[in-house]
Design an enzyme around this catalytic site. Structure first.
Site, PDB file in Angstrom:
ATOM      1  N   ILE A  20      22.047  44.584 -22.463  1.00 16.23           N
ATOM      2  CA  ILE A  20      21.807  45.960 -22.920  1.00 16.23           C
ATOM      3  C   ILE A  20      22.744  46.281 -24.088  1.00 16.23           C
ATOM      4  O   ILE A  20      22.364  46.957 -25.046  1.00 16.23           O
ATOM      5  CB  ILE A  20      21.969  46.947 -21.747  1.00 16.23           C
ATOM      6  CG1 ILE A  20      21.057  46.516 -20.582  1.00 16.23           C
ATOM      7  CG2 ILE A  20      21.630  48.366 -22.182  1.00 16.23           C
ATOM      8  CD1 ILE A  20      21.308  47.235 -19.279  1.00 16.23           C
ATOM      9  N   ASP A  39      34.223  41.914 -26.589  1.00 13.02           N
ATOM     10  CA  ASP A  39      33.530  41.160 -25.548  1.00 13.02           C
ATOM     11  C   ASP A  39      34.283  39.847 -25.354  1.00 13.02           C
ATOM     12  O   ASP A  39      34.724  39.229 -26.326  1.00 13.02           O
ATOM     13  CB  ASP A  39      32.088  40.875 -26.010  1.00 13.02           C
ATOM     14  CG  ASP A  39      31.154  40.551 -24.847  1.00 13.02           C
ATOM     15  OD1 ASP A  39      30.144  41.248 -24.686  1.00 13.02           O
ATOM     16  OD2 ASP A  39      31.428  39.575 -24.107  1.00 13.02           O
ATOM     17  N   ASP A  57      39.256  39.959 -23.359  1.00 13.82           N
ATOM     18  CA  ASP A  57      38.976  40.439 -22.006  1.00 13.82           C
ATOM     19  C   ASP A  57      39.521  41.862 -21.891  1.00 13.82           C
ATOM     20  O   ASP A  57      40.627  42.139 -22.362  1.00 13.82           O
ATOM     21  CB  ASP A  57      39.726  39.475 -21.068  1.00 13.82           C
ATOM     22  CG  ASP A  57      39.498  39.765 -19.613  1.00 13.82           C
ATOM     23  OD1 ASP A  57      39.490  40.947 -19.228  1.00 13.82           O
ATOM     24  OD2 ASP A  57      39.361  38.797 -18.846  1.00 13.82           O
ATOM     25  N   ALA A  81      30.674  44.630 -17.459  1.00 13.36           N
ATOM     26  CA  ALA A  81      30.777  44.691 -15.994  1.00 13.36           C
ATOM     27  C   ALA A  81      30.013  43.527 -15.380  1.00 13.36           C
ATOM     28  O   ALA A  81      29.169  42.913 -16.031  1.00 13.36           O
ATOM     29  CB  ALA A  81      30.204  46.000 -15.465  1.00 13.36           C
ATOM     30  N   TYR A 147      28.560  46.192  -5.410  1.00 14.18           N
ATOM     31  CA  TYR A 147      28.220  46.481  -6.809  1.00 14.18           C
ATOM     32  C   TYR A 147      28.051  47.985  -7.030  1.00 14.18           C
ATOM     33  O   TYR A 147      28.686  48.581  -7.907  1.00 14.18           O
ATOM     34  CB  TYR A 147      26.944  45.729  -7.204  1.00 14.18           C
ATOM     35  CG  TYR A 147      26.365  46.212  -8.507  1.00 14.18           C
ATOM     36  CD1 TYR A 147      27.078  46.073  -9.689  1.00 14.18           C
ATOM     37  CD2 TYR A 147      25.115  46.839  -8.553  1.00 14.18           C
ATOM     38  CE1 TYR A 147      26.561  46.548 -10.895  1.00 14.18           C
ATOM     39  CE2 TYR A 147      24.596  47.310  -9.747  1.00 14.18           C
ATOM     40  CZ  TYR A 147      25.324  47.167 -10.912  1.00 14.18           C
ATOM     41  OH  TYR A 147      24.817  47.639 -12.092  1.00 14.18           O
ATOM     42  N   LYS A 151      30.490  50.792  -9.195  1.00 10.68           N
ATOM     43  CA  LYS A 151      29.984  51.679 -10.248  1.00 10.68           C
ATOM     44  C   LYS A 151      30.253  53.146  -9.894  1.00 10.68           C
ATOM     45  O   LYS A 151      30.542  53.961 -10.768  1.00 10.68           O
ATOM     46  CB  LYS A 151      28.489  51.438 -10.462  1.00 10.68           C
ATOM     47  CG  LYS A 151      28.183  50.120 -11.165  1.00 10.68           C
ATOM     48  CD  LYS A 151      28.458  50.223 -12.653  1.00 10.68           C
ATOM     49  CE  LYS A 151      28.252  48.900 -13.372  1.00 10.68           C
ATOM     50  NZ  LYS A 151      28.305  49.025 -14.835  1.00 10.68           N
ATOM     51  N   HIS A 195      16.758  38.021 -12.111  1.00  9.33           N
ATOM     52  CA  HIS A 195      15.866  39.172 -12.272  1.00  9.33           C
ATOM     53  C   HIS A 195      14.406  38.763 -12.316  1.00  9.33           C
ATOM     54  O   HIS A 195      14.048  37.710 -12.849  1.00  9.33           O
ATOM     55  CB  HIS A 195      16.252  39.960 -13.525  1.00  9.33           C
ATOM     56  CG  HIS A 195      17.580  40.625 -13.387  1.00  9.33           C
ATOM     57  ND1 HIS A 195      18.662  40.327 -14.177  1.00  9.33           N
ATOM     58  CD2 HIS A 195      18.019  41.557 -12.511  1.00  9.33           C
ATOM     59  CE1 HIS A 195      19.695  41.055 -13.799  1.00  9.33           C
ATOM     60  NE2 HIS A 195      19.331  41.806 -12.784  1.00  9.33           N
ATOM     61  N   PHE A 214       9.984  38.318  -2.747  1.00  2.51           N
ATOM     62  CA  PHE A 214      10.937  38.592  -1.668  1.00  2.51           C
ATOM     63  C   PHE A 214      10.486  39.757  -0.790  1.00  2.51           C
ATOM     64  O   PHE A 214      10.824  40.908  -1.048  1.00  2.51           O
ATOM     65  CB  PHE A 214      12.323  38.899  -2.250  1.00  2.51           C
ATOM     66  CG  PHE A 214      12.964  37.752  -2.984  1.00  2.51           C
ATOM     67  CD1 PHE A 214      12.729  36.435  -2.612  1.00  2.51           C
ATOM     68  CD2 PHE A 214      13.827  37.985  -4.052  1.00  2.51           C
ATOM     69  CE1 PHE A 214      13.340  35.382  -3.285  1.00  2.51           C
ATOM     70  CE2 PHE A 214      14.435  36.940  -4.719  1.00  2.51           C
ATOM     71  CZ  PHE A 214      14.188  35.631  -4.337  1.00  2.51           C
ATOM     72  N   GLY A 290      19.571  43.743   1.030  1.00  2.00           N
ATOM     73  CA  GLY A 290      20.068  44.852   0.212  1.00  2.00           C
ATOM     74  C   GLY A 290      19.045  45.460  -0.720  1.00  2.00           C
ATOM     75  O   GLY A 290      19.393  46.311  -1.538  1.00  2.00           O
TER      76      GLY A 290
HETATM   77  N1  UDP Z   1      12.276  39.840  -6.786  1.00  2.00           N
HETATM   78  C1  UDP Z   1      11.396  38.921  -6.237  1.00  2.00           C
HETATM   79  N2  UDP Z   1      11.537  37.611  -6.594  1.00  2.00           N
HETATM   80  C2  UDP Z   1      12.522  37.178  -7.445  1.00  2.00           C
HETATM   81  C3  UDP Z   1      13.399  38.131  -7.999  1.00  2.00           C
HETATM   82  C4  UDP Z   1      13.255  39.461  -7.643  1.00  2.00           C
HETATM   83  O1  UDP Z   1      10.512  39.259  -5.458  1.00  2.00           O
HETATM   84  O2  UDP Z   1      12.598  35.958  -7.692  1.00  2.00           O
HETATM   85  C5  UDP Z   1      12.106  41.255  -6.425  1.00  2.00           C
HETATM   86  C6  UDP Z   1      13.365  41.878  -5.820  1.00  2.00           C
HETATM   87  O3  UDP Z   1      13.377  41.673  -4.443  1.00  2.00           O
HETATM   88  C7  UDP Z   1      13.195  43.346  -6.210  1.00  2.00           C
HETATM   89  C8  UDP Z   1      12.429  43.283  -7.534  1.00  2.00           C
HETATM   90  O4  UDP Z   1      11.867  41.973  -7.607  1.00  2.00           O
HETATM   91  O5  UDP Z   1      12.389  44.002  -5.274  1.00  2.00           O
HETATM   92  C9  UDP Z   1      13.333  43.482  -8.734  1.00  2.00           C
HETATM   93  O6  UDP Z   1      14.433  42.623  -8.596  1.00  2.00           O
HETATM   94  P1  UDP Z   1      15.463  42.373  -9.770  1.00  2.00           P
HETATM   95  O7  UDP Z   1      16.442  41.343  -9.284  1.00  2.00           O
HETATM   96  O8  UDP Z   1      14.722  42.078 -11.029  1.00  2.00           O
HETATM   97  O9  UDP Z   1      16.171  43.774  -9.984  1.00  2.00           O
HETATM   98  P2  UDP Z   1      16.970  44.726  -8.951  1.00  2.00           P
HETATM   99  O10 UDP Z   1      15.942  45.663  -8.389  1.00  2.00           O
HETATM  100  O11 UDP Z   1      17.623  43.873  -7.932  1.00  2.00           O
HETATM  101  O12 UDP Z   1      17.952  45.423  -9.837  1.00  2.00           O
END
Ligand code: UDP
Length: 337
Positions: A20, A39, A57, A81, A147, A151, A195, A214, A290
């Site tokens: 970002i 950075d 740092d 962060a 995390y 924040k 992500h 997931f 989580g």
């Molecule tokens: N997710 C998933 N498979 C992956 C990575 C992420 O199903 O390989 C899902 C994750 O469980 C969440 C959504 O995608 O519901 C977005 O996850 P990401 O890690 O991109 O962002 P977060 O919501 O954790 O900030």
């Protein structure tokens, strides 16, 4: 009290080589705002920054102090962060040190140098499991992982510095940052990548066999988690507006930055199939610890205070831009196609 009239130099962008941060740096440059990036390049990329760069740092007090003395910044935008929920559960010591302690170091150098204004990356993770969705700007904050707690500590620390020393801060609570510079010159490059959107695009590039979904038993229309994906250039724009508001002498504030629209994991995969023309195999997997079922931004504070509205809110736009970057940099920065 902090006396803001002294420094008149560039905007100091801590963490400006990250995802970002680098898009915000480019946006500042496009609008003619002088800046200097600070950075340590531990996760950021030198290739993502074509601007004056101090490699240090935030915890290196002497180096940061020297950077303030040399550049005399007028304000700070703070992206530096750690940002992985899972890692924060495993390594809370790292997260408290990197996020809380080093932010304290930065605030101390600002105080010392008489720099009053700071815009910083907060997160919807400070809300924890929402009791109201879409999540209003004044939703109670009860983070459910280290995390989010780090924040929230950063937000509280800045609130205390405001009351005691006159610091002015903007806490921008991002939802899911996504997308890239439309020409593919900047984008998201994390190692390891966790992500959803970059992982899905790596499948489309043939770098992974499938995407794991997931959890498919959430209380959502298709059973998969719903998130609010906000284009990184819209985030960048909000930072510039927030900075202008603080520099105009307005008080500290916090606000959500999201589109207000939620997409499920299955919807993201389907949309990515459209954009890339690849079949993107998906496979059910257990829930990730989580993950709240639904995180969607509500509230109108960003619009009211900053006149901000996302311009690149369409999911197809977000995915097309991310896809540009991935095609141009299939192995990430430093490894062009
Ligand atoms: N997710 C998933 N498979 C992956 C990575 C992420 O199903 O390989 C899902 C994750 O469980 C969440 C959504 O995608 O519901 C977005 O996850 P990401 O890690 O991109 O962002 P977060 O919501 O954790 O900030």
């Amino acid at each position: 009290m902090i006396h803001p009239d002294t420094p008149s130099g560039p905007v100091l962008v801590a963490g400006g080589a990250g995802y970002i941060g680098s898009h915000t740096v480019r946006t500042l440059q496009e609008r003619g705002v002088p800046l200097v990036v600070l950075d340590d390049l531990s996760t950021g990329h030198a290739e993502a920054v074509d601007a004056p760069l101090v490699r240090a740092d935030l915890g290196d007090r002497e180096a940061v102090r020297a950077a303030f003395a040399e550049h005399r910044p007028r304000a700070v935008i703070h992206f530096a962060a750690k940002c992985y929920v899972g890692e924060s559960v495993e390594k809370p010591a790292l997260y408290y040190h990197e996020n809380v302690t080093k932010t304290w170091c930065l605030l101390e150098e600002m105080r010392r140098a008489g720099v009053r204004d700071i815009v910083f990356s907060s997160t919807c993770a400070t809300y924890g499991e929402p009791v109201e969705v879409p999540i209003p700007d004044d939703h109670r904050q009860l983070p459910i992982n280290p995390y989010g707690r780090t924040k929230l500590h950063m937000e509280h620390m800045m609130g205390d510095y405001d009351r005691a020393y006159g610091l002015r801060f903007a806490a921008l609570r991002y939802f899911n940052a996504a997308g890239a510079m439309p020409d593919g010159s900047l984008g998201e490059d994390h190692h390891p990548e966790t992500h959803l959107i970059p992982l899905v695009l790596q499948v489309a590039l043939g770098q992974r066999e499938r995407i794991l979904v997931f959890g498919e038993d959430y209380p959502t229309p298709d059973g998969t988690c719903v998130r609010d994906y906000i284009h990184v250039l819209d985030l960048a724009d909000a930072h510039l507006r927030a900075l202008a508001r603080l520099q105009a002498g307005e008080p500290s504030f916090a606000c959500n930055l999201g589109t207000g629209s939620g997409y499920s994991v299955r919807e993201i995969v389907a949309a990515a199939r459209e954009v890339t023309g690849h079949s993107i195999p998906a496979e059910s997997a257990p829930r990730r610890e989580g993950d709240p079922a639904v995180l969607v931004s509500g509230g109108r504070r960003a619009e009211e205070l900053l006149g901000w509205k996302p311009e690149r809110a369409h999911l197809a736009t977000i995915l097309e831009d991310a896809w540009s970057f991935h095609r141009r940099h299939p192995g990430g920065y430093g490894k062009p196609a």
